[in-house]
Design an enzyme around this catalytic site. Structure first.
Site, PDB file in Angstrom:
ATOM      1  N   GLU A  44      -5.994  -7.428  -0.888  1.00 30.90           N
ATOM      2  CA  GLU A  44      -6.353  -7.366   0.392  1.00 30.90           C
ATOM      3  C   GLU A  44      -7.734  -6.561   0.395  1.00 30.90           C
ATOM      4  OE1 GLU A  44      -3.293  -5.933   2.993  1.00 30.90           O
ATOM      5  OE2 GLU A  44      -4.877  -4.594   4.132  1.00 30.90           O
ATOM      6  N   GLU A  80       0.640  -1.030  -0.048  1.00 33.57           N
ATOM      7  CA  GLU A  80       0.130   0.004  -0.126  1.00 33.57           C
ATOM      8  C   GLU A  80       0.970   1.137  -0.082  1.00 33.57           C
ATOM      9  OE1 GLU A  80      -2.919  -0.051   3.129  1.00 33.57           O
ATOM     10  OE2 GLU A  80      -4.095  -1.808   2.248  1.00 33.57           O
TER      11      GLU A  80
HETATM   12  C1  IDC Z   1      -3.182  -3.800  10.224  1.00 34.87           C
HETATM   13  C2  IDC Z   1      -3.126  -4.969  11.205  1.00 34.87           C
HETATM   14  C3  IDC Z   1      -2.608  -4.498  12.660  1.00 34.87           C
HETATM   15  C4  IDC Z   1      -1.427  -3.921  12.563  1.00 34.87           C
HETATM   16  C5  IDC Z   1      -1.326  -2.711  11.719  1.00 34.87           C
HETATM   17  C6  IDC Z   1       0.085  -2.222  11.416  1.00 34.87           C
HETATM   18  O1  IDC Z   1      -4.135  -5.752  11.300  1.00 34.87           O
HETATM   19  O2  IDC Z   1      -2.790  -5.581  13.540  1.00 34.87           O
HETATM   20  O3  IDC Z   1      -0.865  -3.238  13.822  1.00 34.87           O
HETATM   21  O4  IDC Z   1      -1.696  -3.467  10.288  1.00 34.87           O
HETATM   22  O5  IDC Z   1       1.043  -2.993  11.087  1.00 34.87           O
HETATM   23  C7  IDC Z   1      -4.104  -2.428   5.674  1.00 34.87           C
HETATM   24  C8  IDC Z   1      -2.498  -2.764   5.616  1.00 34.87           C
HETATM   25  C9  IDC Z   1      -2.440  -4.084   6.799  1.00 34.87           C
HETATM   26  C10 IDC Z   1      -3.304  -3.643   7.758  1.00 34.87           C
HETATM   27  C11 IDC Z   1      -4.902  -3.540   7.694  1.00 34.87           C
HETATM   28  C12 IDC Z   1      -5.700  -3.262   8.918  1.00 34.87           C
HETATM   29  O6  IDC Z   1      -2.246  -3.455   4.459  1.00 34.87           O
HETATM   30  O7  IDC Z   1      -1.285  -4.001   7.092  1.00 34.87           O
HETATM   31  O8  IDC Z   1      -3.280  -4.543   9.098  1.00 34.87           O
HETATM   32  N1  IDC Z   1      -4.987  -2.691   6.324  1.00 34.87           N
HETATM   33  O9  IDC Z   1      -5.425  -2.006   9.337  1.00 34.87           O
HETATM   34  N2  IDC Z   1      -4.603  -1.381   4.793  1.00 34.87           N
HETATM   35  C13 IDC Z   1      -5.714  -1.114   5.160  1.00 34.87           C
HETATM   36  C14 IDC Z   1      -6.092  -2.007   6.296  1.00 34.87           C
END
Ligand code: IDC
Length: 400
Positions: A320, A228
């Protein structure tokens, strides 16, 4: 190398249960990330049969339904022992679909048929080192009918940068495990913070050089070069892509590569832009798809309209999504997710739900504690989001 052996009909599934495959044990009691202790074994192990077909549109339709499920102890009768480790098991997504290729705005199988791949994303491999293993991948294949696993290799946050050799070995082992099961794999270079992938170009080049060299002649590996991108222009993303893609293509010239889009893979929407900047200035390599991510409780009809429009111009892949808000937590919005998955189905856009994990957040598909064990099948080990997505992947038609 897990090459597809051609198109296998669904009714042939079960004929060769119990094949000998090369397995690489990973995630077995590995206590800390970055210290994988893969154990390679060439001993035969029982391969369970599949309940039904893999990727929608990918399998030749059977004229008769599969009738029997071979007992777990069935011995292989026809499989040539010397070659079997190099083949994806019969009837599996990779055996059925073979090498993938971007065809217009779609993804096609080796026979040139448009397919929609349905699968799951891991959580950060460093956060949940025990959740992706042969047992969980076996459940995804057999019990969910999934086509692939996305392996999220965070660059930061305790990920790859802290132990490049260790994490690369772990990813390579998991690619082998997935390949032995006949699953596709998306190797995701999970940039998030910082959002400019150019901050990680050297790390990415090294990682993808190693991974693509290890799996150069496999049919089942898809590369995602930047999860992202955020706080960076499309030009900046192109600059990064133009450096990293040749590294992959040097080893694996025909591989499909997924490119993250501006604004957290929103096609630019989060930054007030849209898909036109990509249409006007696409990545200059073949077999490229562009990623779009959504979190259903945060992103609704307005974004779906853009995706529907963009899908007529660009090859898209939803590498995702979540059923909750973009925090990955809070209440699930299954009504919105239904609308999204219906759109993806109508446009044959592949998808992966975040995430294969057993944490406290609602994105975890497995209940807390599941990954300490070996049982990943059935509804009992699943959370609400897990039950929902298993049902959607299984049916592909919106029932749950
Ligand atoms: C989130 C995880 C969370 C972690 C955070 C930072 O669920 O546990 O603390 O990342 O690392 C994304 C990202 C993905 C995120 C997810 C939810 O690609 O890494 O995971 N998210 O926030 N993009 C939109 C949402």
């Amino acid at each position: 190398m897990y090459r597809a052996r051609g198109r296998i009909r669904r009714w042939q599934i079960g004929a060769v249960a119990g094949v000998a495959v090369l397995t690489v044990g990973v995630g077995l009691g590995v206590a800390s990330a970055g210290e994988p202790t893969p154990t390679v074994s060439s001993s035969p192990r029982q391969d369970t049969t599949l309940p039904s077909a893999p990727a929608e549109g990918g399998a030749a339709e059977p004229t008769t339904a599969p009738t029997t499920v071979a007992p777990a102890t069935a011995a292989p009768t026809t499989a040539p022992p010397a070659e079997e480790p190099e083949e994806a098991p019969n009837g599996t997504p990779v055996a059925v679909n073979g090498r993938l290729e971007v065809c217009g705005v779609h993804l096609c199988n080796a026979a040139g048929k448009q397919i929609q791949l349905r699968g799951m994303s891991s959580h950060g491999i460093q956060f949940f080192p025990n959740c992706v293993n042969r047992d969980s991948l076996g459940a995804l294949r057999n019990d969910w009918n999934a086509d692939f696993i996305r392996l999220s290799m965070y660059a930061q946050e305790g990920g790859l940068e802290t132990d490049p050799a260790g994490f690369t070995a772990k990813i390579n082992g998991l690619v082998e495990t997935a390949g032995a099961l006949g699953l596709y794999v998306i190797v995701d270079f999970h940039v998030l913070t910082p959002g400019d992938p150019n901050a990680n170009t050297a790390l990415a080049k090294r990682f993808f050089a190693d991974v693509s060299a290890a799996h150069a002649d496999k049919d089942n590996v898809i590369y995602e070069i930047a999860n992202e991108p955020n706080g960076v222009s499309w030009d900046g993303i192109l600059n990064y892509a133009n450096q990293v893609i040749p590294v992959i293509r040097k080893n694996s010239p025909d591989s499909v590569v997924l490119v993250g889009t501006r604004g957290f893979s929103s096609l630019g929407l989060t930054d007030g832009s849209d898909e036109t900047e990509i249409v006007d200035d696409p990545v200059g390599f073949a077999n490229i798809m562009y990623t779009f991510h959504f979190y259903a409780a945060s992103h609704g009809a307005d974004r779906r309209a853009v995706v529907a429009r963009a899908a007529t111009k660009l090859p898209l892949f939803v590498s995702e999504f979540g059923t909750q808000t973009f925090t990955g937590d809070g209440g699930n919005d299954f009504t919105s997710t239904d609308a999204w998955l219906d759109l993806l189905k109508a446009n044959k856009i592949g998808y992966a739900m975040w995430s294969v994990s057993d944490g406290r957040e609602t994105n975890s598909a497995f209940r807390q504690g599941t990954c300490a064990g070996t049982d990943y099948e059935g509804d009992g080990v699943l959370t609400d989001s897990g039950r929902y997505i298993r049902s959607r992947i299984l049916t592909g038609i919106g029932a749950r």
